[in-house]
Design an enzyme around this catalytic site. Structure first.
Site, PDB file in Angstrom:
ATOM      1  N   GLU A 150       0.849  -1.204   0.000  1.00 27.82           N
ATOM      2  CA  GLU A 150       0.000   0.000   0.000  1.00 27.82           C
ATOM      3  C   GLU A 150       0.881   1.250   0.000  1.00 27.82           C
ATOM      4  O   GLU A 150       1.419   1.614   1.022  1.00 27.82           O
ATOM      5  CB  GLU A 150      -0.917  -0.009   1.217  1.00 27.82           C
ATOM      6  CG  GLU A 150      -1.861  -1.209   1.227  1.00 27.82           C
ATOM      7  CD  GLU A 150      -2.915  -1.140   2.328  1.00 27.82           C
ATOM      8  OE1 GLU A 150      -3.227  -0.054   2.822  1.00 27.82           O
ATOM      9  OE2 GLU A 150      -3.430  -2.198   2.687  1.00 27.82           O
ATOM     10  N   TRP A 151       1.062   1.878  -1.155  1.00 28.11           N
ATOM     11  CA  TRP A 151       0.559   1.510  -2.476  1.00 28.11           C
ATOM     12  C   TRP A 151       1.692   1.640  -3.481  1.00 28.11           C
ATOM     13  O   TRP A 151       2.581   2.473  -3.267  1.00 28.11           O
ATOM     14  CB  TRP A 151      -0.590   2.447  -2.921  1.00 28.11           C
ATOM     15  CG  TRP A 151      -1.688   2.534  -1.925  1.00 28.11           C
ATOM     16  CD1 TRP A 151      -1.862   3.499  -0.978  1.00 28.11           C
ATOM     17  CD2 TRP A 151      -2.784   1.614  -1.758  1.00 28.11           C
ATOM     18  NE1 TRP A 151      -3.004   3.242  -0.246  1.00 28.11           N
ATOM     19  CE2 TRP A 151      -3.585   2.084  -0.711  1.00 28.11           C
ATOM     20  CE3 TRP A 151      -3.163   0.442  -2.419  1.00 28.11           C
ATOM     21  CZ2 TRP A 151      -4.738   1.427  -0.293  1.00 28.11           C
ATOM     22  CZ3 TRP A 151      -4.317  -0.199  -1.997  1.00 28.11           C
ATOM     23  CH2 TRP A 151      -5.086   0.296  -0.943  1.00 28.11           C
TER      24      TRP A 151
END
Ligand SMILES: *[C@@H]1O[C@H](CO)[C@@H](O)[C@H](O)[C@H]1NC(C)=O
Ligand SMILES: *[C@@H]1O[C@H](CO)[C@@H](O)[C@H](O)[C@H]1NC(C)=O
Ligand SMILES: *[C@@H]1O[C@H](CO)[C@@H](O)[C@H](O)[C@H]1NC(C)=O
Ligand SMILES: *[C@@H]1O[C@H](CO)[C@@H](O)[C@H](O)[C@H]1NC(C)=O
Ligand SMILES: *[C@@H]1O[C@H](CO)[C@@H](O)[C@H](O)[C@H]1NC(C)=O
Ligand SMILES: *[C@@H]1O[C@H](CO)[C@@H](O)[C@H](O)[C@H]1NC(C)=O
Length: 381
Positions: A150-151
């Site tokens: 993420e991310w």
């Protein structure tokens, strides 16, 4: 818990709205024959105090251990001193009965995105990371590996992710052949939408070809659509939203539209909601002005805590049949969340789309498996 600080006058009555007919049986009747098989998964946060021996695996086929991180420079999974206390926890996950398939998940919401970007950026870094993941997974007898980066921050990260998945999958095939064990599964939690455009810099699209070819499945995280970062109330995980494209229907549609087959998608479901402090307690609809998070510092609130809040404050509970979501409010607190009936409809949606299954974030947030059980029933168990 943080909830207790705001409980003042316990009232026993939970007021239901007139729109709450979905509580009654008809929506729970199965319109299609039960589809056995598939994935009914949940993440188990290792930092939670919910013990693995308490997990009722009648409701799950797969449990993810959340999370481990790669170390800086070596990109080997970090099993340093501070992580060693978790070793019994990795092994604890195998004591769950009846047995489930277990996966070791790497990354998560608090991960260092720069580190993942570096890891994926060179062949050598990727090889060292991949080797380490296999080693740790076999040592602790996991059945698979899950990436929750993420991310990925830009197109370059996305193309490096494609290389990572390709090399990882190939390494797993070779290792299975050499060790004469079943190949480790390879899965990944991904953004709810196949292009990330609202977080960070500019739109970048997931490498759908690599996802289709090398992952056993991808798990769109169909939640966190609204939260304390916005100054107005909204649903955490609307199934439909006529006014925006931030909805589960749109996100799943974008994944399928971009070329990932439905049978490779496992849809995310939240066992938590998001709470705001209303600017004006008399303005308490969806989209009402808010001054910040309520209850917890980030406004997130587990389902079991929401039930306590609703009961103890006599909160008004409203079912929004358009969004397929609930909200409740009392005084200046407003919470958007999911309950059994909305989760049931979302699971029915997943089935009607031909998806591979669903997963929950996270074990320990349900109330006595209420929602987990209803989801299982809706899937056909
Ligand atoms: C994240 O990783 C990068 C790259 O290894 C490193 O420079 C940075 O200090 C890390 N950030 C944190 C908060 O650990
Ligand atoms: C792979 O990992 C094992 C165990 O950590 C280590 O002994 C070995 O040197 C690694 N091999 C490579 C090529 O990195
Ligand atoms: C599997 O192992 C055998 C013998 O060890 C080898 O000949 C074969 O090439 C391997 N296949 C793959 C896909 O790695
Ligand atoms: C979702 O993906 C589409 C492209 O498929 C893109 O146009 C849109 O901006 C994305 N939405 C979000 C919220 O990232
Ligand atoms: C929310 O309100 C605060 C304070 O008024 C402001 O600084 C912030 O930019 C607002 N956030 C959004 C997403 O509008
Ligand atoms: C939603 O996305 C579609 C294309 O996928 C676009 O035509 C439409 O304008 C978008 N709606 C909103 C409200 O952004």
């Amino acid at each position: 818990m943080a909830v207790q600080s705001i409980i003042t006058t316990p009232l026993l009555v939970i007021l239901m709205s007139l729109r709450s007919y979905a509580f009654t049986e008809p929506s729970l009747h199965r319109q299609q024959p039960p589809s056995k098989g598939g994935v009914r998964a949940a993440y188990w946060p290792a930092w939670s105090d919910f013990s693995t021996s308490s997990i009722d695996t009648n409701y799950f086929t797969h449990i993810y251990y959340a999370f481990v991180q790669p170390a800086p420079e070596s990109f080997n999974l970090e099993i340093t001193e501070s992580y060693k206390k978790w070793a019994p926890k990795y092994d604890g996950i195998h004591n769950i009965r009846p047995r489930v398939t277990t996966l070791l998940s790497i990354g998560g919401g608090g991960n260092n995105a720069t580190l993942f970007s570096e890891m994926a950026s060179s062949k050598q870094n990727r090889a060292s990371f991949i080797n380490s993941t296999i080693h740790v997974a076999r040592k602790h007898e996991f059945n698979g590996l899950d990436l929750d980066w993420e991310w990925p921050g830009d197109e370059k990260d996305m193309s490096n992710l494609a290389l990572l998945l390709k090399e990882w999958y190939k390494a797993l095939v070779v290792e299975a052949n050499t060790s004469r064990k079943s190949r480790l599964l390879l899965t990944s939690a991904v953004y709810f939408n196949s292009t990330i455009s609202l977080i960070g810099n500019g739109p970048r699209s997931y490498p759908v070809r690599a996802i289709r070819k090398y992952l056993d499945w991808a798990s769109p995280m169909c939640f966190d659509y609204n939260g304390a970062w916005a100054n107005e109330t909204g649903f955490n995980a609307a199934l439909y939203d006529p006014n925006s494209n931030i909805s589960t229907k749109y996100g799943i549609g974008s994944w399928i539209g971009s070329g990932v087959p439905a049978e490779k998608l496992v849809m995310g479901l939240p066992l938590y909601g998001r709470a705001w402090e209303l600017k004006d307690p008399n303005d308490h609809g969806v989209g009402a002005k808010a001054v910040g998070p309520a209850v917890d510092t980030d406004g997130s609130m587990d389902y079991d805590e929401i039930l306590v809040f609703n009961k103890d404050t006599g909160a008004k509970v409203v079912y929004d049949e358009v969004a397929v979501s609930f909200y409740s409010y009392s005084g200046t607190t407003w919470i958007g969340y999911d309950d059994g009936p909305s989760i049931t409809k979302k699971v029915q949606f997943a089935r009607s789309m031909g998806l591979k299954g669903y997963f929950f974030w996270a074990i320990g947030k349900d109330k006595d498996w209420t929602i987990s059980k209803q989801a299982s029933n809706a899937w056909g168990y």
